[in-house]
Design a protein around this motif. Sequence first.
Motif: not given
Length: 306
Positions: A144-158, A173-174, A185-188, A193-196
């Motif tokens: 599949v060919t995906v187009v997504a918008r790049l966004v940074p990973g989020q923090n964990l909630p309190a 992401l961690p 063998g490939a780590a994330l 990450f991308g928003q579709l």
Amino acid sequence: MSRRQSAPAAVRWTAYIGVAIVFAIACAFLSHWQLSKNEDRTRQLAIIAENYDTAPVALNDLLSPGQTLPEGLKWRQVRMTGTYLTDQQLLVRNTVHNGTAAYEIIVPLRLEDGRVFLIDRGWEPPGNRQPTPDTVPDAPTGTVTVVARLVPGQNLPASGADAPEGQVPSVHLPLIAEKIGGTDGAALDQGAFGQLVSEDPAPAVMPQPFEAPSEDSGPYLSYGIQWIMFAVMGFIFIWYVIRSERRARREAAEDAAAVAALAQTDPEAAAALAAETSARRIREKREKSRDRDSADEDALLDNAPH
């Protein structure tokens, strides 16, 4: 006014000014905080305006494997081709969409070069009889060919990392990399990450699409200006208090001088004048007190529910 009388007043006025200075410093701090937030928001809006609708480019041309997403590349559209790892799909709980606590659907995408990149495919509302969605649209199988918008990973909630099986509390992401582990063998990739935006071929049923980011500049600038005005108003109030007190002392001194001068020629008239001036001061204090009470009552009536 004698030196003995003026000394306590000077001490009191100095205290007033000290309070005004402390208040002004607090207002300046709060104003700087709000203006800094306004500056941050202005920068975010500029990034949205510049990046959100740009044409997509290849992911590797914009973001290298493992590279943390620079702030200036947020919302840029990227294009990538690969295969969804549908068995690693997770739900992100308690994400707000359309005013409800919805669930976002995240699936790793293994690219043709072996890189594993996380795609947030959209969201679904809670179910009719359970918190989780009634249905979760499946990611397309095969290439599949995906187009997504790049966004940074989020923090964990309190509240931490706790979430039911198959769910995560945020797109941290961690944590997600730990949950899905290595894939052949490939780590994330944890740089972003991308928003579709789109998938080709498109599946028959898609999750709910993401809303465009808000372009509201927020109230930060007006709040910052208000705090500056509060600081100025603090000094104006202290000036008014000191001015009123000095005027009252001056009038009292003038009344006392008039009584003393009259006492040398007519003690009875002097006593009557003293009683009259004393009664006038008491009457003025009562009128001021009534004015304040009336203003407070008006404010309560204005704020009362109708």
